[in-house]
Design a protein around this motif. Structure first.
Motif, PDB file in Angstrom:
ATOM      1  N   ALA A 332     -64.610 122.244 -34.992  1.00 50.32           N
ATOM      2  CA  ALA A 332     -64.300 122.647 -36.366  1.00 50.32           C
ATOM      3  C   ALA A 332     -63.818 121.467 -37.195  1.00 50.32           C
ATOM      4  O   ALA A 332     -63.897 121.501 -38.419  1.00 50.32           O
ATOM      5  CB  ALA A 332     -63.234 123.741 -36.350  1.00 50.32           C
ATOM      6  N   ASP A 333     -63.346 120.422 -36.537  1.00 46.52           N
ATOM      7  CA  ASP A 333     -62.914 119.217 -37.261  1.00 46.52           C
ATOM      8  C   ASP A 333     -64.042 118.187 -37.347  1.00 46.52           C
ATOM      9  O   ASP A 333     -63.799 117.031 -37.661  1.00 46.52           O
ATOM     10  CB  ASP A 333     -61.659 118.615 -36.627  1.00 46.52           C
ATOM     11  CG  ASP A 333     -61.908 118.127 -35.206  1.00 46.52           C
ATOM     12  OD1 ASP A 333     -63.060 118.243 -34.713  1.00 46.52           O
ATOM     13  OD2 ASP A 333     -60.955 117.630 -34.573  1.00 46.52           O
ATOM     14  N   TYR A 334     -65.263 118.610 -37.050  1.00 49.71           N
ATOM     15  CA  TYR A 334     -66.462 117.788 -37.227  1.00 49.71           C
ATOM     16  C   TYR A 334     -66.531 116.604 -36.254  1.00 49.71           C
ATOM     17  O   TYR A 334     -67.330 115.707 -36.437  1.00 49.71           O
ATOM     18  CB  TYR A 334     -66.589 117.272 -38.676  1.00 49.71           C
ATOM     19  CG  TYR A 334     -66.554 118.380 -39.700  1.00 49.71           C
ATOM     20  CD1 TYR A 334     -67.736 118.995 -40.102  1.00 49.71           C
ATOM     21  CD2 TYR A 334     -65.360 118.836 -40.226  1.00 49.71           C
ATOM     22  CE1 TYR A 334     -67.719 120.025 -41.034  1.00 49.71           C
ATOM     23  CE2 TYR A 334     -65.326 119.867 -41.154  1.00 49.71           C
ATOM     24  CZ  TYR A 334     -66.504 120.454 -41.556  1.00 49.71           C
ATOM     25  OH  TYR A 334     -66.472 121.470 -42.470  1.00 49.71           O
ATOM     26  N   SER A 335     -65.684 116.625 -35.247  1.00 54.78           N
ATOM     27  CA  SER A 335     -65.797 115.588 -34.220  1.00 54.78           C
ATOM     28  C   SER A 335     -66.481 116.192 -32.997  1.00 54.78           C
ATOM     29  O   SER A 335     -66.542 117.410 -32.841  1.00 54.78           O
ATOM     30  CB  SER A 335     -64.423 115.011 -33.875  1.00 54.78           C
ATOM     31  OG  SER A 335     -63.661 115.928 -33.126  1.00 54.78           O
ATOM     32  N   VAL A 336     -67.004 115.326 -32.152  1.00 53.73           N
ATOM     33  CA  VAL A 336     -67.733 115.800 -30.968  1.00 53.73           C
ATOM     34  C   VAL A 336     -66.741 116.195 -29.884  1.00 53.73           C
ATOM     35  O   VAL A 336     -65.824 115.448 -29.566  1.00 53.73           O
ATOM     36  CB  VAL A 336     -68.677 114.695 -30.438  1.00 53.73           C
ATOM     37  CG1 VAL A 336     -69.368 115.163 -29.162  1.00 53.73           C
ATOM     38  CG2 VAL A 336     -69.703 114.338 -31.496  1.00 53.73           C
ATOM     39  N   TYR A 381     -59.655 127.559 -33.036  1.00 56.89           N
ATOM     40  CA  TYR A 381     -58.226 127.552 -33.393  1.00 56.89           C
ATOM     41  C   TYR A 381     -57.585 126.205 -33.053  1.00 56.89           C
ATOM     42  O   TYR A 381     -56.821 125.640 -33.848  1.00 56.89           O
ATOM     43  CB  TYR A 381     -57.494 128.695 -32.671  1.00 56.89           C
ATOM     44  CG  TYR A 381     -56.033 128.393 -32.464  1.00 56.89           C
ATOM     45  CD1 TYR A 381     -55.134 128.422 -33.526  1.00 56.89           C
ATOM     46  CD2 TYR A 381     -55.547 128.032 -31.199  1.00 56.89           C
ATOM     47  CE1 TYR A 381     -53.800 128.109 -33.347  1.00 56.89           C
ATOM     48  CE2 TYR A 381     -54.219 127.717 -31.009  1.00 56.89           C
ATOM     49  CZ  TYR A 381     -53.339 127.750 -32.084  1.00 56.89           C
ATOM     50  OH  TYR A 381     -52.038 127.430 -31.910  1.00 56.89           O
ATOM     51  N   ASP A 382     -57.901 125.689 -31.876  1.00 58.34           N
ATOM     52  CA  ASP A 382     -57.297 124.409 -31.467  1.00 58.34           C
ATOM     53  C   ASP A 382     -57.559 123.317 -32.503  1.00 58.34           C
ATOM     54  O   ASP A 382     -56.686 122.500 -32.791  1.00 58.34           O
ATOM     55  CB  ASP A 382     -57.865 123.950 -30.113  1.00 58.34           C
ATOM     56  CG  ASP A 382     -57.372 124.830 -28.961  1.00 58.34           C
ATOM     57  OD1 ASP A 382     -56.358 125.531 -29.130  1.00 58.34           O
ATOM     58  OD2 ASP A 382     -58.025 124.816 -27.899  1.00 58.34           O
ATOM     59  N   ASP A 383     -58.745 123.318 -33.049  1.00 60.11           N
ATOM     60  CA  ASP A 383     -59.116 122.272 -34.002  1.00 60.11           C
ATOM     61  C   ASP A 383     -58.710 122.594 -35.430  1.00 60.11           C
ATOM     62  O   ASP A 383     -58.608 121.693 -36.261  1.00 60.11           O
ATOM     63  CB  ASP A 383     -60.648 122.064 -34.007  1.00 60.11           C
ATOM     64  CG  ASP A 383     -61.138 121.535 -32.683  1.00 60.11           C
ATOM     65  OD1 ASP A 383     -60.357 120.863 -31.997  1.00 60.11           O
ATOM     66  OD2 ASP A 383     -62.299 121.800 -32.337  1.00 60.11           O
ATOM     67  N   TYR A 384     -58.522 123.876 -35.700  1.00 59.32           N
ATOM     68  CA  TYR A 384     -58.441 124.301 -37.097  1.00 59.32           C
ATOM     69  C   TYR A 384     -57.066 124.852 -37.474  1.00 59.32           C
ATOM     70  O   TYR A 384     -56.721 124.905 -38.641  1.00 59.32           O
ATOM     71  CB  TYR A 384     -59.502 125.368 -37.330  1.00 59.32           C
ATOM     72  CG  TYR A 384     -60.026 125.429 -38.746  1.00 59.32           C
ATOM     73  CD1 TYR A 384     -60.781 124.383 -39.266  1.00 59.32           C
ATOM     74  CD2 TYR A 384     -59.783 126.528 -39.559  1.00 59.32           C
ATOM     75  CE1 TYR A 384     -61.278 124.439 -40.555  1.00 59.32           C
ATOM     76  CE2 TYR A 384     -60.273 126.592 -40.853  1.00 59.32           C
ATOM     77  CZ  TYR A 384     -61.016 125.542 -41.348  1.00 59.32           C
ATOM     78  OH  TYR A 384     -61.510 125.600 -42.615  1.00 59.32           O
ATOM     79  N   GLY A 385     -56.335 125.324 -36.478  1.00 58.97           N
ATOM     80  CA  GLY A 385     -54.993 125.825 -36.759  1.00 58.97           C
ATOM     81  C   GLY A 385     -54.900 127.329 -36.865  1.00 58.97           C
ATOM     82  O   GLY A 385     -53.813 127.894 -36.801  1.00 58.97           O
ATOM     83  N   TYR A 386     -56.018 127.988 -37.069  1.00 55.94           N
ATOM     84  CA  TYR A 386     -56.059 129.449 -37.046  1.00 55.94           C
ATOM     85  C   TYR A 386     -57.470 129.894 -36.678  1.00 55.94           C
ATOM     86  O   TYR A 386     -58.422 129.103 -36.735  1.00 55.94           O
ATOM     87  CB  TYR A 386     -55.601 130.078 -38.371  1.00 55.94           C
ATOM     88  CG  TYR A 386     -56.055 129.377 -39.623  1.00 55.94           C
ATOM     89  CD1 TYR A 386     -57.231 129.757 -40.270  1.00 55.94           C
ATOM     90  CD2 TYR A 386     -55.315 128.340 -40.173  1.00 55.94           C
ATOM     91  CE1 TYR A 386     -57.652 129.116 -41.423  1.00 55.94           C
ATOM     92  CE2 TYR A 386     -55.736 127.681 -41.337  1.00 55.94           C
ATOM     93  CZ  TYR A 386     -56.899 128.070 -41.952  1.00 55.94           C
ATOM     94  OH  TYR A 386     -57.322 127.443 -43.089  1.00 55.94           O
ATOM     95  N   THR A 435     -49.873 131.579 -40.427  1.00 51.93           N
ATOM     96  CA  THR A 435     -50.259 130.400 -41.207  1.00 51.93           C
ATOM     97  C   THR A 435     -51.047 130.849 -42.432  1.00 51.93           C
ATOM     98  O   THR A 435     -52.176 131.333 -42.312  1.00 51.93           O
ATOM     99  CB  THR A 435     -51.161 129.467 -40.362  1.00 51.93           C
ATOM    100  OG1 THR A 435     -50.463 129.072 -39.192  1.00 51.93           O
ATOM    101  CG2 THR A 435     -51.561 128.239 -41.162  1.00 51.93           C
TER     102      THR A 435
END
Lengths: 727, 727
Positions: A332-336, A381-386, A435
């Motif tokens: 979700a944070d656009y990283s691999v 969720y881990d990458d995005y916060g929710y 959040t």
């Protein structure tokens, strides 16, 4: 006669031509829901080739740039094909994906007329005769690849256009191609990628195409910039290639895709297609579908079997695999991200729709996969916060309201699905409930005890749906012994009452001062903002207290008043202003074409009138589903409309999808066997006084009457026999 | 007195306060070129903290949204600071990067007045007093991190704004933030990313910020959506955080960045700053600069030393490191690449500018790094199909014309720089010379033997520059024994003659029929399209045949006519219409503020008038460079204007940058020692009749007169002594 026996005979006739090999796939008609005909409505499904939960959906595009009304890219009412692209959504009201278009031609055409008579589709296979070109095009799919077989007329030129500019309508969602590449990387290989914005804010799609013949000539272009045979690579934002081939055999084009890299696209393609013929891939696709669909075995009228298995099929064309065979995917944070061994990441979670019945269905037929879906959401969720609202191509597009990953995650933990870290899931659910994010201002929610409309539009719909999600959190907290949170969330779950206006007898909007907002019209529709109701009206949202039906009955004035309100709901045909676009399939104010009141017919059970549930559910099943291209009463919404049917046809429905409780309706089939993954069977039988009997005289589980017309998840998974005596 | 001795003394006084510790860094004035004053021009440099060739350029932004005229984000003429952001370009005419802004405040301010009197800058260190806030802000940098130290007034609130919305002007290049995140991931940590379009079509920048104090309070916002203390994470496209801190000590903020992931940003930050104090990081940065700048040791007037070392510094603030400490970076195809052990990837190749003098300079002082630059370009080729034109944040933005990675790669191979795979390099160069791409239609080039203006605008400039690149290919083909290509490219290298209009005595545009396009005005300027000349006029492009000066002399009518033409060039002050924005630093028609004619003064050598070269070069060095903020005659263009000075001040210049030949000019310093990486020295000395003598009476290498006023790369790298006798 059991369908097994019918099929055994049928198969003898069919298997020689390799069509409909499966006992269950035989009943799937992928054209159902693909277009509005005869005054019907659009399911926005597609007939193309895909495997269960696969990344690739290879299908003809009958629009140059699909949009809201033909979101899947295919509309049964169209009569031209612009090519075959590899990704799409099933049943959504908005269009996205539609990547990497191939079009075979003998000349310079970029589209061709076609006729439905020259079209065939079955799970994992699609074919059509392109009338203008006299080219017979066949498609099949693997999880990460689409495979095309083009039979050109003898002696003709044999060209394939690869079009990276083709997409869903660029006027929607500020869709824009940022960059792309097409490159010849071998005698028979074109590779590249495109980066595009849209409903999913940013997508990268890498591809590798292996042709069965060497590329004899290659033209490359980027808009007006055209290189005829002079280049092997082109970079740009409006890319097309025209590859020409010699040879005489049908041309096969194997297209592997990845969100991560060309290298991964290659690895995906090799892992799934290397050395495998087109026909063998079709057989594999059919076998994959057969395995999934065989989870539920039915006996009943042919037409109903077609509706049922096509609906079951439609619940399984998504969620979609998102990770590559090597376990990499774009977070979700656009990283691999790199998954652990054996793990997979999924996307396409149209949660506002699918948490209601599709996800509960997965917990029965594919609890392992249901857990993988939940774990995919937890990684988000881990990458995005929710947790995600609407998870498209690995990203949240925030479509619709509520946070209905919460019921899905809670349900999975409450049902004890294997392979989910409950503490991690709880952390995700808590964070998603506290959040603040768009359309979820939890600070306001806790401060006011409802959403004041001027602070959060769609306030009534959001308040009702948020209260439900909060109930799910409370259940989860209780199960995990998080006592400190139980009270807080049980309190929030009751916030819905703060919007019940007893004077109006409806859930009504209030402002921040607590004043009811007037004028109030329970018939008036809202869309997706600017009004207290979301894609519905006050009537349709009246029933949205699935976690506290008893409380809703009290508010309404008792069971009798509640039944009377339901009666009104299903009969009042008055209208006020225009209906929302998503509203269709009307029975009174009930709109089966959209989700908010999907459970309402089942509420008669709690009103002490289960026969009304049976009558209405029967009516909906028989009048709002059919086997034409307009077989759904509205958008299938990633299989939710289908899941409603699958449950209802089996005879029960998850009114509160995270409660582990199902309300009894009326079964369509005389026998339905859920072949549980544990090896146990849950068998539903029906004996009918007349062939068209549907009213329940008695329903019993393993001989014991279900007096309250309710069934639990545990009772299903334990295996057993649910028998209906229908009068 | 040698500067070593002067410095030894000075250092005693300075080292106690930790400033200008280095023998060479002492002469660098990062304010030179940072803004136009006194009717001067903008170098578009910046005074912020950076290490040699680092990824991070941490600097105050004095504009809310920098654009063309203040592209680095800092303009010496401004009097407000909007914060300190971590990335930027030095000397470009267009703005991009400008990522992750921090602003310290005691209240709610988002900018502060400042005075240059309260500002200090030296290599790797910058400080300023924010007047409105009474906050003393200090900055330093490592390759992948920026480190801030904020000293707040006693007893005040201590806040830091983290602004992800701040960027170069969003009206330029369709710049748009696609998505972003700010997240509290620890007591003292904020992390996140932003994805943004712009001059580089798509960029991802991940960051981790470690504060020296715990975050006591955190407000997060996305445009109008504001959460005060209620959230630990926010996703969106207009993100800001306001973090508040307790404590009394100066607050340190360590900011690690990465193009790949938050995990990599963390790893970068830890590798370069873990456990290291702000002061120690400043010392390290200074030591890094000292090591780079000590490649050339000079003796001469203090003011000239400042000009020289600042210029040398400006040639070394880019190209920029692009890979992370673990060797990962984003390839030209937007996928993550992993380098081999010890390998690094670089970006910021403003090649149309820097191939002329900056890259040749690197081959002398840092041949190892010059090879890394070339290998970075080759990796770009691997992903993209041809070498970069203007390599920004790992992508080609196609700015300007020609394919001047070719001379850089060819020069590296011809000079035998270590660690370059010559066959791979040749493949890249060949592909870049034959694969048509924007502004490089090689099919047209080979068909017509020139660029017809109606088929390729900027046709004269492109034809001239392309011919030069082709000559480089031919040289490389010859060196590598690719005989089949030598003739083809030698022929293309002579295509320039096809645009020489002897009637006009200029290179003139032709159409596809071969007709000269009239009217023709040699004084008229073109910009970047729509005219046969690029950022220049026919006078400035007349000299662009660096590979065949002899041929140009012939075309002109012999040496005498050539000298006469040069005389006219440097004296005619007539104008026709408006000058191009990039044109400045005029001597006649010569424009030192832009690159096309940068070598022209040296061409007098070939006209048999080396004294004119000496006179003009001396004039340019003394009148078009100074030590004020407007010290350059135009944009420094990623160090190219600086590299011209460095070479010219040493006494020679690479007229044909891939020839390995330097033309003799006139040295600024009495002694200049190039400390070659081999351990040998190349020493340039000058004896002057008078202190201001600059005309060369005699120049000799190791005692042997250089009668043709030319020096070879091999003579430099062999070590030796070049002595000028100046009259």
């Amino acid at each position: 006669m059991k369908i097994h026996d019918i099929l055994a005979m049928t198969l003898l006739a069919l298997c020689c031509e390799g069509a409909w090999a499966g006992e269950h796939t035989r009943f799937v008609d992928p054209f159902i829901g693909t277009g509005a005909i005869e005054g019907g409505l659009a399911g926005n499904n597609y007939p193309g080739a895909t495997v269960p939960f696969g990344m690739v959906q290879l299908c003809p595009d009958t629009h140059e740039a699909p949009d809201w009304y033909n979101a899947s890219g295919y509309d049964y009412n169209d009569n031209r094909i612009y090519g075959f692209s590899h990704t799409r959504l099933s049943g959504t009201g908005a269009s996205d994906l539609i990547d990497i278009l191939l079009f075979p031609t003998t000349g310079d055409a970029t589209s061709s007329a076609f006729s439905h008579e020259d079209e065939k589709a079955r799970p994992g296979y699609y074919s059509v005769m392109l009338a203008d070109e006299d080219i017979f095009a066949e498609l099949t799919a693997t999880p990460h690849a689409g495979v095309h077989r083009y039979t050109y007329p003898e002696g003709s030129s044999r060209k394939v256009i690869v079009d990276l500019e083709h997409s869903a309508n660029k006027e929607s969602w500020n869709r824009k191609i940022i960059n792309g590449q097409i490159r010849r990387t071998g005698d028979r290989t074109l590779e590249g990628y495109r980066i595009i914005t849209g409903w999913a804010k940013l997508r990268k799609i890498y591809f590798t195409i292996e042709f069965s013949e060497p590329i004899a000539h290659l033209d490359l272009s980027d808009g007006d910039r055209v290189y005829r045979g002079t280049s092997s690579v082109i970079n740009g934002s409006a890319l097309k290639a025209v590859a020409e081939f010699g040879g005489t055999k049908p041309l096969e084009c194997k297209v592997g895709i990845s969100t991560v890299s060309i290298a991964n696209a290659r690895e995906n393609l090799a892992a799934e297609t290397a050395g495998v013929s087109f026909d063998a891939l079709c057989d594999t696709a059919d076998a994959m579908w057969e395995k999934e669909l065989s989870a539920i075995d039915i006996e009943g009228p042919e037409e109903s079997c077609r509706t049922f298995y096509t609906a079951l099929y439609h619940t399984m064309v998504q969620p979609n695999l998102f990770s590559d065979v090597n376990g990499e995917y774009i977070g979700a944070d656009y990283s691999v991200k790199a998954l652990g061994k054996g793990e997979r990441q999924f996307t396409t979670f149209s949660l506002w729709d699918t948490y209601r019945a599709a996800h509960p269905l997965y917990t029965i037929v594919r609890p392992d996969l249901a857990a993988e879906f939940v774990n995919s959401m937890l990684r988000h969720y881990d990458d995005y916060g929710y947790l995600p609202i609407w998870h498209l191509w690995g990203q949240d597009n925030y479509c619709m309201i509520g946070n209905h990953a919460i019921p899905v995650v809670a349900d999975a933990v409450l049902k004890g699905l294997p392979g989910i870290d409950a503490a991690h899931a709880y952390e995700a659910v808590m964070s998603s409930s506290t959040t603040p994010h768009p359309n979820s201002p939890f600070d306001i929610w806790e401060k006011y005890g409802y959403m004041p409309e001027e602070l959060q539009t769609q306030s009534v719909s959001i308040s009702l749906e948020m209260a439900y999600d909060d109930w799910c959190v409370a259940q989860m907290a209780e199960k995990l012994g998080r006592d400190e949170d139980v009270a807080r969330f049980n309190k929030r779950a009751m916030h819905y009452r703060n919007l019940y206006d007893s004077e109006m007898g409806f859930f009504c909007p209030r402002d921040a001062l607590g004043q009811w907002i007037r004028p109030f019209d329970p018939l008036k529709y809202g869309a997706n903002g600017g009004y207290p109701f979301t894609e519905g009206n006050a009537w349709q949202y009246y029933w949205y207290v699935p976690h506290d039906v008893e409380g809703l009955i009290d508010l309404t004035g008792g069971a009798k008043a509640f039944k009377s309100k339901l009666d009104d709901f299903f009969t009042i045909t008055d209208a006020s202003g225009e209906k929302n676009d998503n509203i269709s399939g009307m029975i009174g104010q009930y709109a089966h074409g959209n989700e908010p009141s999907h459970h309402a017919a089942y509420l008669y059970v709690d009103a002490g009138a289960p026969a009304e549930t049976q009558r209405l559910v029967h009516t909906i099943m028989t009048t709002l589903y059919n086997n034409t291209s307009s077989g759904y009463a509205g958008n299938d919404d990633c299989g939710e409309m289908s899941a409603w049917y699958v449950f209802s046809a089996m005879g029960f429905y998850p009114v509160n999808p995270a409660s582990g409780e199902y309300y009894i309706g009326t079964p369509t089939f005389d026998k339905c066997t859920i072949q549980l993954p544990t090896g146990k069977d849950f068998v539903i039988t029906a004996s009918r006084k007349n062939p068209d009997s549907y009213l329940v005289k008695k329903v019993a589980l393993d001989g014991a009457p279900l007096k309250d017309y309710k069934l639990t998840h545990g009772q299903i998974t334990a295996g057993g026999h649910l028998h209906f005596d229908l009068k």
